[in-house]
Write a protein that holds these residues in place. Structure first.
Motif, PDB file in Angstrom:
ATOM      1  N   VAL A 145       1.975  -1.316   6.902  1.00  0.00           N
ATOM      2  CA  VAL A 145       3.078  -1.458   6.592  1.00  0.00           C
ATOM      3  C   VAL A 145       4.200  -0.607   6.052  1.00  0.00           C
ATOM      4  CG1 VAL A 145       5.951  -2.804   6.434  1.00  0.00           C
ATOM      5  CG2 VAL A 145       3.836  -3.694   7.384  1.00  0.00           C
ATOM      6  N   CYS A 146       5.243   0.511   5.978  1.00  0.00           N
ATOM      7  CA  CYS A 146       5.220   1.724   5.500  1.00  0.00           C
ATOM      8  C   CYS A 146       6.016   1.300   4.307  1.00  0.00           C
ATOM      9  CB  CYS A 146       6.669   2.455   6.080  1.00  0.00           C
ATOM     10  SG  CYS A 146       6.896   3.958   5.022  1.00  0.00           S
ATOM     11  N   CYS A 147       5.418   1.423   2.593  1.00  0.00           N
ATOM     12  CA  CYS A 147       6.465   0.744   1.968  1.00  0.00           C
ATOM     13  C   CYS A 147       7.261   1.754   0.976  1.00  0.00           C
ATOM     14  CB  CYS A 147       5.491   0.245   0.572  1.00  0.00           C
ATOM     15  SG  CYS A 147       3.704   1.625   0.632  1.00  0.00           S
ATOM     16  N   ALA A 148       7.586   3.053   1.664  1.00  0.00           N
ATOM     17  CA  ALA A 148       9.021   3.758   0.894  1.00  0.00           C
ATOM     18  C   ALA A 148       8.663   4.284  -0.207  1.00  0.00           C
ATOM     19  CB  ALA A 148       9.893   2.759   0.889  1.00  0.00           C
ATOM     20  N   THR A 149       7.275   4.970  -0.561  1.00  0.00           N
ATOM     21  CA  THR A 149       6.470   5.880  -1.753  1.00  0.00           C
ATOM     22  C   THR A 149       7.322   7.501  -1.548  1.00  0.00           C
ATOM     23  OG1 THR A 149       4.266   5.392  -0.975  1.00  0.00           O
ATOM     24  CG2 THR A 149       5.458   3.602  -2.375  1.00  0.00           C
ATOM     25  N   GLY A 150       6.487   7.358  -0.450  1.00  0.00           N
ATOM     26  CA  GLY A 150       6.874   8.880   0.172  1.00  0.00           C
ATOM     27  C   GLY A 150       5.647   9.941  -0.478  1.00  0.00           C
ATOM     28  N   MET A 151       4.613   9.554  -0.453  1.00  0.00           N
ATOM     29  CA  MET A 151       3.725  10.831  -0.207  1.00  0.00           C
ATOM     30  C   MET A 151       3.071  10.898   1.017  1.00  0.00           C
ATOM     31  SD  MET A 151       3.169  10.781  -3.645  1.00  0.00           S
ATOM     32  CE  MET A 151       1.207  10.904  -3.542  1.00  0.00           C
ATOM     33  N   CYS A 152       3.791  11.432   1.973  1.00  0.00           N
ATOM     34  CA  CYS A 152       3.261  10.764   3.140  1.00  0.00           C
ATOM     35  C   CYS A 152       2.425  11.881   4.125  1.00  0.00           C
ATOM     36  CB  CYS A 152       4.697  11.085   4.988  1.00  0.00           C
ATOM     37  SG  CYS A 152       5.973  10.345   3.791  1.00  0.00           S
ATOM     38  N   ALA A 153       2.038  13.327   3.712  1.00  0.00           N
ATOM     39  CA  ALA A 153       1.070  14.173   3.422  1.00  0.00           C
ATOM     40  C   ALA A 153       0.199  12.950   3.699  1.00  0.00           C
ATOM     41  CB  ALA A 153       1.032  14.839   3.093  1.00  0.00           C
ATOM     42  N   LEU A 154      -0.409  12.153   2.604  1.00  0.00           N
ATOM     43  CA  LEU A 154      -1.775  11.442   3.022  1.00  0.00           C
ATOM     44  C   LEU A 154      -2.051   9.857   3.509  1.00  0.00           C
ATOM     45  CD1 LEU A 154      -3.118  12.478  -1.028  1.00  0.00           C
ATOM     46  CD2 LEU A 154      -4.543  12.925   1.384  1.00  0.00           C
ATOM     47  N   CYS A 155      -0.355   9.997   2.872  1.00  0.00           N
ATOM     48  CA  CYS A 155      -0.321   7.722   3.253  1.00  0.00           C
ATOM     49  C   CYS A 155      -1.568   7.282   3.155  1.00  0.00           C
ATOM     50  CB  CYS A 155       0.620   8.020   5.137  1.00  0.00           C
ATOM     51  SG  CYS A 155       0.893   5.886   5.272  1.00  0.00           S
ATOM     52  N   PRO A 156      -1.331   6.538   1.240  1.00  0.00           N
ATOM     53  CA  PRO A 156      -2.302   6.403   1.604  1.00  0.00           C
ATOM     54  C   PRO A 156      -2.394   4.818   2.045  1.00  0.00           C
ATOM     55  CG  PRO A 156      -0.868   6.436  -0.240  1.00  0.00           C
ATOM     56  CD  PRO A 156      -0.248   7.005   0.518  1.00  0.00           C
ATOM     57  N   VAL A 157      -1.813   4.119   2.728  1.00  0.00           N
ATOM     58  CA  VAL A 157      -1.360   2.666   3.178  1.00  0.00           C
ATOM     59  C   VAL A 157      -1.652   3.119   4.771  1.00  0.00           C
ATOM     60  CG1 VAL A 157      -0.442   1.822   1.585  1.00  0.00           C
ATOM     61  CG2 VAL A 157       0.589   2.706   3.698  1.00  0.00           C
ATOM     62  N   ASP A 158      -1.735   4.074   4.830  1.00  0.00           N
ATOM     63  CA  ASP A 158      -2.392   4.476   6.437  1.00  0.00           C
ATOM     64  C   ASP A 158      -0.848   3.844   7.199  1.00  0.00           C
ATOM     65  OD1 ASP A 158      -3.879   6.017   7.764  1.00  0.00           O
ATOM     66  OD2 ASP A 158      -5.438   4.541   8.263  1.00  0.00           O
ATOM     67  N   ALA A 159       0.096   3.662   6.751  1.00  0.00           N
ATOM     68  CA  ALA A 159       1.460   3.325   7.602  1.00  0.00           C
ATOM     69  C   ALA A 159       1.249   3.968   9.370  1.00  0.00           C
ATOM     70  CB  ALA A 159       2.730   2.882   6.727  1.00  0.00           C
ATOM     71  N   LYS A 160       1.611   5.707   8.483  1.00  0.00           N
ATOM     72  CA  LYS A 160       1.818   6.607  10.342  1.00  0.00           C
ATOM     73  C   LYS A 160       0.956   6.893  11.083  1.00  0.00           C
ATOM     74  CE  LYS A 160       0.169  10.863   7.801  1.00  0.00           C
ATOM     75  NZ  LYS A 160       0.298  11.713   6.840  1.00  0.00           N
ATOM     76  N   SER A 194       6.939   7.107  13.335  1.00  0.00           N
ATOM     77  CA  SER A 194       5.842   6.300  13.351  1.00  0.00           C
ATOM     78  C   SER A 194       5.553   5.954  11.773  1.00  0.00           C
ATOM     79  CB  SER A 194       4.579   7.798  13.772  1.00  0.00           C
ATOM     80  OG  SER A 194       4.303   8.597  12.701  1.00  0.00           O
ATOM     81  N   ARG A 195       6.210   5.461  11.151  1.00  0.00           N
ATOM     82  CA  ARG A 195       5.886   5.077   9.836  1.00  0.00           C
ATOM     83  C   ARG A 195       6.472   3.686   9.868  1.00  0.00           C
ATOM     84  NH1 ARG A 195       9.086  10.153   8.540  1.00  0.00           N
ATOM     85  NH2 ARG A 195      10.906   8.696   8.484  1.00  0.00           N
ATOM     86  N   ALA A 196       5.282   2.737  10.256  1.00  0.00           N
ATOM     87  CA  ALA A 196       5.067   1.293  11.126  1.00  0.00           C
ATOM     88  C   ALA A 196       5.936   0.680  10.482  1.00  0.00           C
ATOM     89  CB  ALA A 196       4.118   0.246  10.759  1.00  0.00           C
TER      90      ALA A 196
HETATM   91  S1  SF4 Z   1       3.496   7.483   2.412  1.00  0.00           S
HETATM   92 FE1  SF4 Z   1       2.478   5.995   3.951  1.00  0.00          FE
HETATM   93  S2  SF4 Z   1       3.599   4.465   3.587  1.00  0.00           S
HETATM   94 FE2  SF4 Z   1       4.543   5.970   2.202  1.00  0.00          FE
HETATM   95  S3  SF4 Z   1       6.367   6.336   3.021  1.00  0.00           S
HETATM   96 FE3  SF4 Z   1       4.716   7.289   3.905  1.00  0.00          FE
HETATM   97  S4  SF4 Z   1       4.553   7.029   5.348  1.00  0.00           S
HETATM   98 FE4  SF4 Z   1       5.523   5.279   4.654  1.00  0.00          FE
END
Ligand code: SF4
Length: 482
Positions: free
Chosen positions: A181-196, A170-172
């Motif tokens: 769009v998911c930008c592969a930073t890996g902070m997914c619990a918080l997901c600062p760009v709301d991609a998930k 579900s990471r867009a």
């Molecule tokens: S934090 Fe959000 S944008 Fe970054 S990798 Fe995880 S899901 Fe993708």
């Protein structure tokens, strides 16, 4: 005094929200639904400002006697959809038939074919990104295009076209409505760009339905039973005890709190609170020669099914492999190399093994404070541990595709961040608590939804199956009342 509702739902995470989504589509315009959520709203802005996903700390929720093992839970509107990483693999057909196919564990009372249409709906609602091919049968393509493989994923796919696949997540991969769009930073619990996908960014609108009364900070204490039905729900709201009655009660408080509430209510089936389990996670770091990793477009960029389905499941656990495209959170220093020019010639892989649950791993009611769940987890099964012992052989196989210079580390992780079992489903009331539609065997107006119903673990991430099962359970209830 109490309020009466047609339906009382406890929780607002995946299990509750997907049930509601389907139920509201077909329920009468006059139906009255009460939703009780233990936590606060904890908006995205609040989460980012406070660098956590819930305003309720774990010590206010449960006690844990295994300090090497974490249990991740996030009360508040949207529940664990706030803190998940967004992986949405389907289970494999064999996961539902372990006993029949491989002579181990248990069969589920539902099949892959039963859930396939519901998997499709859940993937559509969550706008899942995924590849054109698939290790399991699919009746429709993924809604969004796949994420980009890393270079090691490309090599693995070339060597193992039927064993290595793009991530289902579900990471867009492209912007979708409210999600970036998911930008592969890996902070997914918080997901600062709301991609998930979260309930907050994808299903919050269903709670605006005028048929729903949503109460936050409403902590359910007990269910009341009489004359073979659940009649009411007692909950604390701002420290005052309240009561609501309902014709249908839908418990969706997770595999930690579903059994906790049932046990506090005096439910006495011997399996309530037993068989707590999840996948056994093992993490591996490799040095590569001349191949650079970490160039995929999402945090986990590839999935290996080479060691998943097959006769080896008679002897030891199946495995799903994930390619990590960012540092492991607990060991960032292992991620890169420091020789000149070889910074990214390192690869990190996660190996997730299924487990056969033990009755000895439990959730009970804390003796010192009944408002806390008490979690006991001894160890994974020998079956799972035997699976993990196969990792050196698995690495040898991967070396047919990858220029592996050195196997650096193999280490068991503290948690796969999944919580399953504790109110298991089955066809026989003697050996299960709920039936194949997640209706309580004895109290037929009580549904217990979520991963608490899982009879066994599969290597797959559990959330898509939780969502599909809730749609399936809603359809059954709607058909029953039609
Ligand atoms: S934090 Fe959000 S944008 Fe970054 S990798 Fe995880 S899901 Fe993708």
């Amino acid at each position: 005094m109490s309020d009466h509702y047609d339906v009382v739902i406890i929780g607002t995470s995946f299990a509750a929200s997907f049930f509601l989504l389907r139920y509201l589509e077909h329920a009468a315009p006059t139906v009255k639904i009460l939703v009780l959520e233990r936590g606060n709203e904890d908006t995205k802005a609040w989460q980012l400002a406070n660098k956590k996903t819930s305003s309720i700390p774990p010590e206010d929720l449960y006690e844990n006697d295994n300090l090497t093992k974490d249990w991740l839970t996030s009360p508040g509107f949207g529940g664990n959809s706030k803190c998940w990483m967004g992986g949405t693999t389907r289970m494999m057909p064999g996961d539902f038939q372990l006993k029949t196919r491989y002579g181990v564990g248990l069969d589920w009372p539902v099949s892959y074919d039963d859930l396939e249409p519901y998997y499709c709906t859940a993937e559509t609602v969550m706008s899942i990104s995924g590849p054109a091919d698939s290790p399991m049968p699919r009746s429709i393509p993924f809604p969004l295009p796949p994420h980009r493989f890393s270079t090691p994923d490309e090599l693995l796919k070339k060597r193992f076209p039927d064993g290595w696949y793009g991530m289902a997540t579900s990471r867009a991969s492209v912007a979708t409505g409210k999600r970036g769009v998911c930008c592969a930073t890996g902070m997914c619990a918080l997901c600062p760009v709301d991609a998930k996908f979260t309930v907050q960014n994808g299903l919050a609108h269903i709670y605006d339905d005028p048929r729903i009364t949503l109460k936050l900070r409403a902590e359910v204490q007990t269910l009341e039973t009489a004359a073979g039905v659940v009649q009411g729900v007692n909950y604390l709201e701002l420290d005052r005890m309240q009561r609501a009655t309902g014709d249908l009660i839908v418990l969706c408080a997770s595999a930690l709190f579903n059994p906790h509430i049932l046990l506090r209510s005096g439910f006495d089936h011997p399996l309530i609170g037993r068989r707590l389990h999840e996948q056994l996670p093992v993490y591996v770091t490799l040095n590569l020669k001349g191949v650079k990793a970490y160039d995929g477009s999402t945090v986990l960029s590839g999935l290996g099914y080479l060691f998943y389905e097959g006769e080896h499941r008679r002897e030891h656990a199946a495995c799903m492999i994930e390619t990590w495209n960012v540092p492991f959170a607990n060991r960032p220093e292992d991620c890169f190399r420091f020789e000149p020019g070889r910074f990214r010639e390192r690869m990190m892989l996660g190996f997730l093994f299924d487990d056969i649950p033990s009755d000895d791993n439990t959730v009970t009611v804390s003796k010192s404070n009944p408002r806390l769940a008490s979690v006991h987890f001894g160890d994974y099964s020998d079956y799972a541990l035997r699976g993990a012992k196969q990792i050196p052989k698995m690495i040898d196989k991967l070396a047919e595709a990858l220029p592996i210079e050195k196997l650096l580390t193999v280490s068991q992780g503290p948690t796969a961040a999944h919580i399953q079992g504790t109110v298991v489903m089955g066809n026989d009331p003697a050996t299960s608590v709920v039936d194949r539609h997640l209706v309580h065997h004895k109290y037929r107006n009580l549904l217990v939804l979520g991963a608490s119903s899982y009879p066994t673990a599969s290597p797959a991430y559990p959330t898509l199956t939780v969502s599909a099962l809730s749609l399936w359970a809603a359809d059954n209830i709607l058909a029953r009342s039609a």
